[in-house]
Design an enzyme around this catalytic site. Structure first.
Site, mmCIF file in Angstrom:
data_model
loop_
_atom_site.group_PDB
_atom_site.id
_atom_site.type_symbol
_atom_site.label_atom_id
_atom_site.label_comp_id
_atom_site.label_asym_id
_atom_site.label_seq_id
_atom_site.Cartn_x
_atom_site.Cartn_y
_atom_site.Cartn_z
ATOM 1 N N HIS A 63 -8.547 -3.209 5.145
ATOM 2 C CA HIS A 63 -9.164 -3.331 4.215
ATOM 3 C C HIS A 63 -8.423 -5.040 3.727
ATOM 4 O O HIS A 63 -7.544 -5.210 3.775
ATOM 5 C CB HIS A 63 -9.214 -2.300 3.049
ATOM 6 C CG HIS A 63 -8.181 -1.921 2.844
ATOM 7 N ND1 HIS A 63 -7.204 -1.665 2.970
ATOM 8 C CD2 HIS A 63 -7.306 -1.964 1.452
ATOM 9 C CE1 HIS A 63 -5.948 -1.312 2.067
ATOM 10 N NE2 HIS A 63 -6.500 -1.581 0.885
ATOM 11 N N HIS A 65 -7.437 -5.419 0.114
ATOM 12 C CA HIS A 65 -6.709 -5.438 -0.685
ATOM 13 C C HIS A 65 -5.817 -6.585 -0.026
ATOM 14 O O HIS A 65 -4.974 -6.644 0.642
ATOM 15 C CB HIS A 65 -6.124 -4.531 -1.462
ATOM 16 C CG HIS A 65 -7.151 -3.957 -2.257
ATOM 17 N ND1 HIS A 65 -7.274 -2.305 -2.554
ATOM 18 C CD2 HIS A 65 -7.990 -4.071 -2.954
ATOM 19 C CE1 HIS A 65 -8.262 -1.934 -2.439
ATOM 20 N NE2 HIS A 65 -9.444 -3.135 -3.665
ATOM 21 N N ASP A 67 -2.347 -5.875 -1.212
ATOM 22 C CA ASP A 67 -0.991 -5.733 -0.508
ATOM 23 C C ASP A 67 -1.092 -5.326 0.836
ATOM 24 O O ASP A 67 -0.166 -4.595 1.899
ATOM 25 C CB ASP A 67 -0.556 -4.088 -1.180
ATOM 26 C CG ASP A 67 -1.631 -2.906 -1.572
ATOM 27 O OD1 ASP A 67 -2.777 -3.881 -1.888
ATOM 28 O OD2 ASP A 67 -1.328 -1.853 -1.372
ATOM 29 N N HIS A 68 -2.289 -5.621 1.982
ATOM 30 C CA HIS A 68 -2.870 -5.522 3.173
ATOM 31 C C HIS A 68 -2.527 -6.921 3.688
ATOM 32 O O HIS A 68 -3.069 -6.466 4.776
ATOM 33 C CB HIS A 68 -3.665 -4.460 3.383
ATOM 34 C CG HIS A 68 -3.145 -3.203 2.779
ATOM 35 N ND1 HIS A 68 -3.112 -2.107 3.246
ATOM 36 C CD2 HIS A 68 -3.129 -2.406 1.954
ATOM 37 C CE1 HIS A 68 -3.328 -1.253 2.811
ATOM 38 N NE2 HIS A 68 -3.218 -1.318 1.514
ATOM 39 N N HIS A 140 -12.542 4.234 0.493
ATOM 40 C CA HIS A 140 -11.352 3.710 -0.425
ATOM 41 C C HIS A 140 -12.569 3.847 -1.340
ATOM 42 O O HIS A 140 -13.367 3.061 -1.397
ATOM 43 C CB HIS A 140 -10.959 2.567 0.296
ATOM 44 C CG HIS A 140 -9.376 2.191 -0.247
ATOM 45 N ND1 HIS A 140 -8.765 2.274 -1.575
ATOM 46 C CD2 HIS A 140 -8.461 0.821 -0.576
ATOM 47 C CE1 HIS A 140 -7.660 2.039 -1.529
ATOM 48 N NE2 HIS A 140 -8.059 0.831 -1.622
ATOM 49 N N ASP A 211 -6.129 2.672 3.538
ATOM 50 C CA ASP A 211 -5.816 3.563 2.592
ATOM 51 C C ASP A 211 -7.337 4.523 2.258
ATOM 52 O O ASP A 211 -8.748 3.682 2.661
ATOM 53 C CB ASP A 211 -5.774 2.064 1.575
ATOM 54 C CG ASP A 211 -4.931 2.029 1.234
ATOM 55 O OD1 ASP A 211 -3.934 2.117 1.617
ATOM 56 O OD2 ASP A 211 -4.866 0.542 -0.010
ATOM 57 N N HIS A 269 2.657 4.161 3.001
ATOM 58 C CA HIS A 269 1.860 3.667 1.970
ATOM 59 C C HIS A 269 2.225 4.638 0.669
ATOM 60 O O HIS A 269 1.789 5.613 0.148
ATOM 61 C CB HIS A 269 0.474 3.830 1.871
ATOM 62 C CG HIS A 269 -0.188 2.982 1.572
ATOM 63 N ND1 HIS A 269 -1.431 3.285 -0.172
ATOM 64 C CD2 HIS A 269 -0.538 1.747 1.314
ATOM 65 C CE1 HIS A 269 -1.494 2.483 -0.916
ATOM 66 N NE2 HIS A 269 -1.306 1.686 0.063
#
Length: 313
Positions: A63, A65, A67-68, A140, A211, A269
């Site tokens: 996805h 976000h 942090d990914h 998510h 996530d 995670h």
């Protein structure tokens, strides 16, 4: 097949855990590795491993976000400088192509290799003669996918006695037969691979679940998997935070594995609230539901071999 974690944390990087990234090492199977997510500083983490960016073949993003994905532009730029000239395939949710194109254009980053961006939907996202990768949406707070990587059945073991009886000499013809191809001997005799090899051997299956709250789609992706990698941001005490933020607890991860009939679980995670010494506590909670379970750590490396998941680093 080996799995190495480059970042195992949730949200922001911490001293103990970098942001999300893991490598599926397929060096024996195809001479390359695949990357799943690419959080900030992933290429820095890679410097502490034996992974070479030029051998990176595919990147799968769960996805969008930060942090990914925030490590992706730097990784793409560096790959060419480090000898990566082959095509790189990038898979992820809708919006990934626009983000990559805008970032590369505004930063004036020129890639000296072909980049193919595939915005995925549920179903098969990649297939060749050796592997198939399927995706399903997870639950998510933004569109997020989980991926199921299946290695197709492998040729059976070569039956040396039968090959010798058929008149096959030592050398490259034995390799051809072992790899499933029929051969013709110098005297014109045809030898079928199926006559001198055992039954096909099963490949491996890995489910990599980004996530998500607990969801049936995660169970489907993990069905009968050899290894399930599932986010476990929270524990039982902090479970009230999981739902609102679109995440799972360690027990949710274990529940997914047991319902799927999986063979092993790696919890990934992990919230920064948990220190290294809390890994035993998290593993104990998971073990109430499913075993065996591992709590992922940055740089930890695992090997799936002969039906067993073993940590090798």
């Amino acid at each position: 097949m080996q799995i190495q974690f480059l970042g195992t944390g949730a949200g922001m990087p911490s001293k103990q855990r970098n942001t999300s990234a893991l490598a599926l090492k397929l060096l024996e199977e195809r001479g390359s590795f695949w990357l799943f997510d690419c959080g900030e500083a992933t290429q820095h983490q890679m410097l502490h491993t034996t992974l070479k960016p030029r051998k990176l073949e595919k990147v799968f993003i769960t996805h969008l976000h930060g942090d990914h994905i925030f490590g992706l532009p730097g990784m793409l730029g560096s790959r060419g400088f480090l000898g990566g000239s082959g095509r790189l395939d990038l898979y992820g949710p809708k919006g990934l192509r626009e983000w990559i194109e805008v970032t590369l254009r505004i930063s004036r980053t020129h890639l000296n290799y072909e980049l193919a961006v595939h915005e995925v939907d549920e179903g098969t996202v990649f297939e060749d003669e050796s592997f198939i990768v399927r995706a399903l949406p997870l639950d998510h707070v933004v569109p997020c996918f989980g991926y199921r990587v299946e290695q197709k059945p492998l040729p059976g073991k070569l039956l040396s006695d039968r090959a010798r009886e058929a008149g096959v000499p030592k050398g490259p013809l034995l390799r051809e037969l072992k790899e499933g191809r029929d051969v013709v001997l110098e005297d014109g005799t045809a030898v079928k691979s199926s006559d001198v090899t055992g039954p096909p051997q099963p490949g491996f299956t890995v489910a990599i679940l980004g996530d998500t709250r607990f969801t049936a789609n995660a169970v489907e992706l993990a069905q009968d998997a050899d290894v399930v990698i599932h986010e476990a941001t929270f524990d039982r005490e902090s479970a009230h935070l999981a739902g609102p933020y679109g995440h799972s607890t360690i027990i949710d991860a274990a529940k997914t594995a047991v319902l799927a009939g999986a063979r092993s679980l790696i919890a990934n995670h992990i919230s920064a609230r948990f220190l290294p010494e809390d890994a035993e506590h998290l593993a104990a909670e998971a073990a109430e539901v499913f075993s065996p379970v591992e709590i992922a750590e940055d740089f930890a490396e695992y090997e799936w071999k002969d039906g067993v998941l073993k940590r090798i680093n």
